[in-house]
Design a protein around this motif. Structure first.
Motif, mmCIF file in Angstrom:
data_model
loop_
_atom_site.group_PDB
_atom_site.id
_atom_site.type_symbol
_atom_site.label_atom_id
_atom_site.label_comp_id
_atom_site.label_asym_id
_atom_site.label_seq_id
_atom_site.Cartn_x
_atom_site.Cartn_y
_atom_site.Cartn_z
ATOM 1 N N LEU A 14 35.433 42.842 22.303
ATOM 2 C CA LEU A 14 34.596 42.520 23.463
ATOM 3 C C LEU A 14 35.375 41.726 24.500
ATOM 4 O O LEU A 14 35.171 41.899 25.697
ATOM 5 C CB LEU A 14 33.350 41.756 23.021
ATOM 6 N N ASP A 15 36.271 40.863 24.040
ATOM 7 C CA ASP A 15 37.096 40.108 24.988
ATOM 8 C C ASP A 15 37.895 41.057 25.878
ATOM 9 O O ASP A 15 37.982 40.865 27.088
ATOM 10 C CB ASP A 15 38.050 39.163 24.260
ATOM 11 N N PRO A 20 41.464 35.846 30.870
ATOM 12 C CA PRO A 20 40.944 34.930 29.837
ATOM 13 C C PRO A 20 41.106 33.448 30.155
ATOM 14 O O PRO A 20 40.207 32.666 29.882
ATOM 15 C CB PRO A 20 41.749 35.304 28.589
ATOM 16 N N SER A 21 42.222 33.064 30.762
ATOM 17 C CA SER A 21 42.447 31.631 30.986
ATOM 18 C C SER A 21 41.613 31.085 32.144
ATOM 19 O O SER A 21 41.532 29.875 32.328
ATOM 20 C CB SER A 21 43.935 31.355 31.234
ATOM 21 N N SER A 22 40.989 31.980 32.931
ATOM 22 C CA SER A 22 40.175 31.498 34.045
ATOM 23 C C SER A 22 38.744 32.006 33.994
ATOM 24 O O SER A 22 38.079 32.066 35.007
ATOM 25 C CB SER A 22 40.794 31.869 35.382
ATOM 26 N N THR A 23 38.280 32.335 32.802
ATOM 27 C CA THR A 23 36.940 32.891 32.653
ATOM 28 C C THR A 23 36.094 32.003 31.760
ATOM 29 O O THR A 23 36.578 31.460 30.769
ATOM 30 C CB THR A 23 37.020 34.312 32.056
ATOM 31 N N ASP A 71 34.414 34.685 36.432
ATOM 32 C CA ASP A 71 35.871 34.699 36.559
ATOM 33 C C ASP A 71 36.286 33.819 37.733
ATOM 34 O O ASP A 71 35.968 34.111 38.887
ATOM 35 C CB ASP A 71 36.339 36.140 36.772
ATOM 36 N N ARG A 72 36.997 32.730 37.431
ATOM 37 C CA ARG A 72 37.481 31.813 38.467
ATOM 38 C C ARG A 72 38.706 32.356 39.202
ATOM 39 O O ARG A 72 39.036 31.894 40.283
ATOM 40 C CB ARG A 72 37.851 30.464 37.853
ATOM 41 N N TYR A 73 39.391 33.318 38.604
ATOM 42 C CA TYR A 73 40.596 33.885 39.215
ATOM 43 C C TYR A 73 40.254 34.746 40.431
ATOM 44 O O TYR A 73 40.986 34.770 41.414
ATOM 45 C CB TYR A 73 41.359 34.710 38.178
ATOM 46 N N GLU A 74 39.156 35.461 40.345
ATOM 47 C CA GLU A 74 38.755 36.371 41.415
ATOM 48 C C GLU A 74 38.362 35.595 42.676
ATOM 49 O O GLU A 74 37.710 34.562 42.595
ATOM 50 C CB GLU A 74 37.565 37.226 40.976
#
Length: 109
Positions: free
Chosen positions: A3-4, A11-14, A38-41
């Motif tokens: 699922l990941d 992963p490191s920003s979610t 998601d913080r990356y987006e």
């Protein structure tokens, strides 16, 4: 496949949050659903986002052109983002997950 791998691109920003309320139900996010944020987006006009708005976390549709936070449910009025407001985008909602049997770990008190 995990699922990941299916649900999380960065992963490191979610992070995963739990939706509360009825304001986003017309885009398919219901009370108690899990939301993948998601913080990356970079947030774009029309994205569903999680934001800190004057000390409260909110999940809304971002209207960048009119500086509004929109609910998908017509029962809720748009919220204007004023210059004096404390506003920061925490991330873009990339997925939502509905549990048909609630886990005790997901009970919001």
């Amino acid at each position: 496949m995990s699922l990941d791998e299916l649900l999380i691109e960065h992963p490191s920003s979610t992070f995963i949050g739990i939706a509360q309320g009825e304001s986003m139900q017309d885009v398919g996010i219901f009370d108690g659903d899990m939301i993948v944020v998601d913080r990356y987006e970079t947030a774009r006009h029309g994205d569903v986002i999680v934001a800190n708005f004057n000390g409260e976390f909110v999940c809304k549709i971002l209207d960048m052109h009119r500086r509004l936070l929109l609910s998908s449910n017509q029962k809720f009025q748009p919220v204007t983002i004023h210059d004096h407001d404390d506003f920061s985008i925490e991330g873009v909602v990339t997925r939502s997950i509905r549990c048909h049997r609630r886990s005790p770990l997901l009970v919001v008190k």
